[in-house]
Enzyme design. Structure first.
Site, PDB file in Angstrom:
ATOM      1  N   PHE A 189       0.855  -1.201   0.000  1.00 34.96           N
ATOM      2  CA  PHE A 189       0.000   0.000   0.000  1.00 34.96           C
ATOM      3  C   PHE A 189       0.886   1.246   0.000  1.00 34.96           C
ATOM      4  O   PHE A 189       1.729   1.423   0.881  1.00 34.96           O
ATOM      5  CB  PHE A 189      -0.893   0.001   1.250  1.00 34.96           C
ATOM      6  CG  PHE A 189      -1.769   1.222   1.369  1.00 34.96           C
ATOM      7  CD1 PHE A 189      -2.904   1.360   0.586  1.00 34.96           C
ATOM      8  CD2 PHE A 189      -1.456   2.239   2.270  1.00 34.96           C
ATOM      9  CE1 PHE A 189      -3.717   2.482   0.695  1.00 34.96           C
ATOM     10  CE2 PHE A 189      -2.264   3.368   2.393  1.00 34.96           C
ATOM     11  CZ  PHE A 189      -3.399   3.475   1.596  1.00 34.96           C
ATOM     12  N   GLY A 190       0.686   2.103  -0.998  1.00 35.23           N
ATOM     13  CA  GLY A 190       1.424   3.377  -1.063  1.00 35.23           C
ATOM     14  C   GLY A 190       0.476   4.532  -0.848  1.00 35.23           C
ATOM     15  O   GLY A 190      -0.613   4.576  -1.434  1.00 35.23           O
ATOM     16  N   TYR A 191       0.876   5.466  -0.002  1.00 33.84           N
ATOM     17  CA  TYR A 191       0.017   6.627   0.286  1.00 33.84           C
ATOM     18  C   TYR A 191       0.726   7.952   0.023  1.00 33.84           C
ATOM     19  O   TYR A 191       0.129   9.024   0.142  1.00 33.84           O
ATOM     20  CB  TYR A 191      -0.462   6.596   1.759  1.00 33.84           C
ATOM     21  CG  TYR A 191       0.697   6.534   2.738  1.00 33.84           C
ATOM     22  CD1 TYR A 191       1.239   5.308   3.108  1.00 33.84           C
ATOM     23  CD2 TYR A 191       1.274   7.693   3.248  1.00 33.84           C
ATOM     24  CE1 TYR A 191       2.321   5.248   3.984  1.00 33.84           C
ATOM     25  CE2 TYR A 191       2.345   7.640   4.116  1.00 33.84           C
ATOM     26  CZ  TYR A 191       2.869   6.422   4.482  1.00 33.84           C
ATOM     27  OH  TYR A 191       3.951   6.369   5.335  1.00 33.84           O
ATOM     28  N   GLY A 192       2.009   7.896  -0.317  1.00 34.61           N
ATOM     29  CA  GLY A 192       2.788   9.117  -0.563  1.00 34.61           C
ATOM     30  C   GLY A 192       3.488   8.979  -1.907  1.00 34.61           C
ATOM     31  O   GLY A 192       2.838   8.756  -2.926  1.00 34.61           O
ATOM     32  N   SER A 193       4.820   9.052  -1.871  1.00 29.95           N
ATOM     33  CA  SER A 193       5.546   8.965  -3.152  1.00 29.95           C
ATOM     34  C   SER A 193       5.315   7.619  -3.833  1.00 29.95           C
ATOM     35  O   SER A 193       5.444   7.513  -5.054  1.00 29.95           O
ATOM     36  CB  SER A 193       7.046   9.208  -2.934  1.00 29.95           C
ATOM     37  OG  SER A 193       7.612   8.148  -2.202  1.00 29.95           O
ATOM     38  N   GLU A 195      12.781   3.413   1.491  1.00 28.69           N
ATOM     39  CA  GLU A 195      12.002   3.903   2.645  1.00 28.69           C
ATOM     40  C   GLU A 195      12.772   3.709   3.956  1.00 28.69           C
ATOM     41  O   GLU A 195      12.171   3.464   4.994  1.00 28.69           O
ATOM     42  CB  GLU A 195      10.653   3.162   2.712  1.00 28.69           C
ATOM     43  CG  GLU A 195       9.814   3.240   1.444  1.00 28.69           C
ATOM     44  CD  GLU A 195       9.307   4.639   1.114  1.00 28.69           C
ATOM     45  OE1 GLU A 195       9.029   5.399   2.051  1.00 28.69           O
ATOM     46  OE2 GLU A 195       9.218   4.972  -0.075  1.00 28.69           O
TER      47      GLU A 195
HETATM   48  C1  SIN Z   1       4.432   5.811   0.823  1.00 26.96           C
HETATM   49  O1  SIN Z   1       4.459   6.478  -0.204  1.00 26.96           O
HETATM   50  O2  SIN Z   1       3.587   4.889   0.955  1.00 26.96           O
HETATM   51  C2  SIN Z   1       5.408   6.018   1.937  1.00 26.96           C
HETATM   52  C3  SIN Z   1       5.863   7.410   2.131  1.00 26.96           C
HETATM   53  C4  SIN Z   1       6.629   7.988   0.971  1.00 26.96           C
HETATM   54  O3  SIN Z   1       7.571   7.332   0.483  1.00 26.96           O
HETATM   55  O4  SIN Z   1       6.304   9.082   0.517  1.00 26.96           O
END
Ligand code: SIN
Length: 192
Positions: A24-28, A99
């Site tokens: 699951f990705g929520y940012g980049s 990460e």
């Molecule tokens: C993510 O994207 O899920 C983790 C935070 C990031 O790398 O911005």
């Protein structure tokens, strides 16, 4: 402060118990997809909310001048939109490296748009990690992001790409939108 979580994350064997691995990705991880995957679809993490509370000393800032990137905080009444990618276990060497600054690779329950639920693997900078910067006012967060830059580019670009990606999915995130608008205001003040 920097914390390299690669050793902790690579020791985790819990993904071996999953019959399908959903990242699951929520940012980049929504907009910079530099890893192979088998399929992807929108998903939500219930009870969590994204915040620009994690320091970035390695990607969007430097050890002396950290930027601010996203982490998730527990917020029982909220749910966080993101993209779930079905992956194979070999992507985690690369992702643990990407990460590595304070993020732990944890398994949490995902909800898909058809309301089915599955375990998902996600990277969270917990409040006790040394790179955690914690809350600040929107304007202070925007000011810090506005001046930060690191090996992966400007911190402003991190917010812009995320805001564009959320818009493309018709998702409104009040904090992302507020910081995005403040960054544009700070730009126009600088250009005036
Ligand atoms: C993510 O994207 O899920 C983790 C935070 C990031 O790398 O911005």
């Amino acid at each position: 402060m920097i914390q390299d979580t690669r050793a902790i994350n690579s020791d985790r064997s819990d993904i071996e118990t999953l019959d399908e691995i959903w990242l699951f990705g929520y940012g980049s991880l929504i907009y910079k997809v530099d890893f192979p995957y088998l399929e992807s679809k929108p998903a939500y993490l219930c009870g969590w909310s994204r915040r620009f509370w994690q320091g970035s000393h390695d990607h969007r800032g430097t050890p002396d001048k950290p930027g601010r990137v996203l982490t998730l905080i527990e917020e029982p009444s909220e749910r966080c939109f993101g993209i779930a990618y079905r992956v194979t276990a070999d992507v985690f060497d690369h992702l643990d490296h990407r990460e590595k600054n304070g993020y732990l690779r944890l398994i949490k329950e995902l909800e898909f748009e058809d309301v089915t639920r599955k375990p998902g693997v996600t990277y969270i900078g917990m409040p006790n990690n040394p790179a955690f910067l914690g809350p600040a006012s929107d304007i202070d967060i925007a000011k810090q992001i506005h001046i930060s830059e690191g090996p992966s580019g400007t911190n402003r670009e991190y917010v812009e790409l995320l805001a564009e990606a959320l818009k493309a999915h018709n998702v409104k995130d009040p904090q992302v939108d507020a910081i995005h608008v403040l960054l544009q205001k700070l730009d126009s003040r600088r250009d005036a």
